[in-house]
Design an enzyme around this catalytic site. Structure first.
Site, PDB file in Angstrom:
ATOM      1  N   TYR A  33       0.830  -1.200   0.000  1.00 12.12           N
ATOM      2  CA  TYR A  33       0.000   0.000   0.000  1.00 12.12           C
ATOM      3  C   TYR A  33       0.864   1.251   0.000  1.00 12.12           C
ATOM      4  O   TYR A  33       2.087   1.181   0.200  1.00 12.12           O
ATOM      5  CB  TYR A  33      -0.957  -0.004   1.198  1.00 12.12           C
ATOM      6  CG  TYR A  33      -0.339   0.337   2.540  1.00 12.12           C
ATOM      7  CD1 TYR A  33       0.507  -0.557   3.186  1.00 12.12           C
ATOM      8  CD2 TYR A  33      -0.593   1.557   3.158  1.00 12.12           C
ATOM      9  CE1 TYR A  33       1.072  -0.248   4.408  1.00 12.12           C
ATOM     10  CE2 TYR A  33      -0.037   1.870   4.391  1.00 12.12           C
ATOM     11  CZ  TYR A  33       0.796   0.962   5.010  1.00 12.12           C
ATOM     12  OH  TYR A  33       1.361   1.279   6.214  1.00 12.12           O
ATOM     13  N   ARG A  52       8.441   4.011  -4.532  1.00 10.68           N
ATOM     14  CA  ARG A  52       8.498   2.998  -3.460  1.00 10.68           C
ATOM     15  C   ARG A  52       7.498   1.875  -3.742  1.00 10.68           C
ATOM     16  O   ARG A  52       7.777   0.702  -3.479  1.00 10.68           O
ATOM     17  CB  ARG A  52       8.216   3.635  -2.103  1.00 10.68           C
ATOM     18  CG  ARG A  52       8.360   2.618  -0.969  1.00 10.68           C
ATOM     19  CD  ARG A  52       8.245   3.244   0.398  1.00 10.68           C
ATOM     20  NE  ARG A  52       6.956   3.878   0.597  1.00 10.68           N
ATOM     21  CZ  ARG A  52       6.666   4.676   1.625  1.00 10.68           C
ATOM     22  NH1 ARG A  52       7.576   4.936   2.541  1.00 10.68           N
ATOM     23  NH2 ARG A  52       5.475   5.215   1.732  1.00 10.68           N
ATOM     24  N   ARG A 101      -8.296 -20.819  -1.694  1.00  9.66           N
ATOM     25  CA  ARG A 101      -7.224 -20.438  -0.780  1.00  9.66           C
ATOM     26  C   ARG A 101      -6.047 -21.384  -0.971  1.00  9.66           C
ATOM     27  O   ARG A 101      -6.195 -22.600  -0.805  1.00  9.66           O
ATOM     28  CB  ARG A 101      -7.723 -20.491   0.670  1.00  9.66           C
ATOM     29  CG  ARG A 101      -6.675 -20.084   1.687  1.00  9.66           C
ATOM     30  CD  ARG A 101      -7.258 -20.046   3.096  1.00  9.66           C
ATOM     31  NE  ARG A 101      -6.245 -19.625   4.065  1.00  9.66           N
ATOM     32  CZ  ARG A 101      -5.433 -20.457   4.711  1.00  9.66           C
ATOM     33  NH1 ARG A 101      -5.502 -21.756   4.495  1.00  9.66           N
ATOM     34  NH2 ARG A 101      -4.532 -19.984   5.570  1.00  9.66           N
ATOM     35  N   LYS A 150       6.495  -2.119   1.915  1.00  9.84           N
ATOM     36  CA  LYS A 150       5.324  -1.523   2.572  1.00  9.84           C
ATOM     37  C   LYS A 150       4.118  -2.441   2.403  1.00  9.84           C
ATOM     38  O   LYS A 150       3.252  -2.214   1.552  1.00  9.84           O
ATOM     39  CB  LYS A 150       5.056  -0.122   2.007  1.00  9.84           C
ATOM     40  CG  LYS A 150       4.125   0.718   2.889  1.00  9.84           C
ATOM     41  CD  LYS A 150       4.200   2.177   2.505  1.00  9.84           C
ATOM     42  CE  LYS A 150       3.108   3.013   3.121  1.00  9.84           C
ATOM     43  NZ  LYS A 150       3.216   3.196   4.561  1.00  9.84           N
ATOM     44  N   GLU A 182      11.787   2.270  14.530  1.00 11.76           N
ATOM     45  CA  GLU A 182      10.929   3.357  14.041  1.00 11.76           C
ATOM     46  C   GLU A 182       9.653   3.387  14.868  1.00 11.76           C
ATOM     47  O   GLU A 182       9.464   2.577  15.774  1.00 11.76           O
ATOM     48  CB  GLU A 182      10.618   3.162  12.548  1.00 11.76           C
ATOM     49  CG  GLU A 182       9.958   1.832  12.234  1.00 11.76           C
ATOM     50  CD  GLU A 182       9.832   1.542  10.740  1.00 11.76           C
ATOM     51  OE1 GLU A 182       9.768   2.475   9.932  1.00 11.76           O
ATOM     52  OE2 GLU A 182       9.775   0.341  10.409  1.00 11.76           O
TER      53      GLU A 182
END
Ligand code: PLP
Length: 286
Positions: A33, A52, A101, A150, A182
């Site tokens: 995302y 990114r 799945r 991310k 962070e």
């Protein structure tokens, strides 16, 4: 008023947007995302976020369903359709909905990736957190080892925010091997003797787009920057501290684990960097 959101090529009212229960983002957190902020109806640092995103997709061998130019156009359409003056655009790409799945990645030719985007209108500049500063606690960093990608695996950051809330503070800084990695959704910095110190890039942290811009602006303003790990004890003894992220820009940190930094109010370096970042980003907005 209902938002108009984007799902796989369609602009729809939010209550009509649908994603399959077999989507791998839902079943495996198999998705990435980006969050891009909007000021004056324009996008901040879009190129950085797009770059990114391409890197995150590449690291996970996931296909982008549209080009970065198309992505920019969709961002702009959504901002316009929803009259966003100030706020964010959220974007998520997952490896799509396979027929069933299965841990094994589906063939991308048969299973297109899913692209979902929506806007959030929110005042970003006049935030209470920027005025008073935020308080943080330290917590163990138990996330996976590829934090530079991310991904939508945000359960632990979400738990970290809840630990902070329970402790009566605003956020948490994560600590691994004795040093700060962070914040739960931001990069962490301390200031000592005028020098800005923040952890160097690697797989242990997200390469913040705001971090890159703020460090560049700090260096251009003749501020001293050192990219290295720091301990939570060093942070508690710092003159000031702050965090950066796309949606919060530069936000001062005024206490860590109950220890006030400096005089317990937002420090001058954080305040100045916030001003510079907002001014410069506004000028360069798309
Ligand atoms: N670190 C983490 C863990 C984050 O989740 C975020 C933003 O979501 C950041 C840092 C800041 O990144 P950016 O400046 O690109 O928003």
């Amino acid at each position: 008023m209902s938002r108009i959101v984007y799902v796989n090529g369609e602009y729809l009212p939010e209550d009509q947007a649908r994603v399959s229960i077999f989507d791998r983002g839902f079943l495996f957190a198999d998705g990435v995302y980006e969050v891009t902020s909007v000021l004056d109806g324009k996008l901040i640092d879009f190129q950085g976020h797009a770059a990114r995103l391409e890197r995150s997709l590449g690291e996970l061998d996931m296909a982008a369903p549209v080009t970065m130019d198309e992505l920019l156009a969709i961002h702009r359409d959504l901002v316009k359709l929803n009259n966003v003056e100030e706020g964010m655009v959220y974007l998520q790409i997952t490896r799509g909905a396979a027929a069933d799945r299965d841990f094994v990645f589906p063939d991308p030719a048969a299973t297109p990736s899913t692209l979902v985007m929506f806007t959030q209108s929110k005042g970003l500049i006049d935030s209470a957190a920027a005025k008073t500063g935020i308080k943080v606690i330290s917590i163990d960093d138990i996330r996976w080892g590829r934090r530079d990608i991310k991904t939508v695996q945000l359960l632990y950051p979400s738990m970290g925010k809840m630990m902070a809330k329970k402790a009566g503070v605003d956020d948490a800084w994560m600590v691994e091997d004795g040093v700060v990695t962070e914040g739960t959704s931001n990069n962490a910095y301390i200031v000592k003797g005028g020098k800005i110190i923040t952890r160097h890039l690697g797989t242990e942290i997200l390469h913040g787009i705001t971090r890159a811009a703020v460090l560049k602006m700090a260096r251009e303003s003749q501020m001293e920057v050192e990219e290295r790990p720091f301990t939570i004890e060093e942070a508690k003894a710092a003159d000031e501290a702050f965090v950066t992220s796309a949606s919060t820009f530069v936000t001062p940190v005024v206490a860590i684990d109950g220890v006030a930094l400096g005089d317990g109010t937002p420090g001058p370096v954080a305040r100045r960097l916030r001003e510079i970042y907002i001014d410069e980003s506004r000028k360069a907005a798309l």
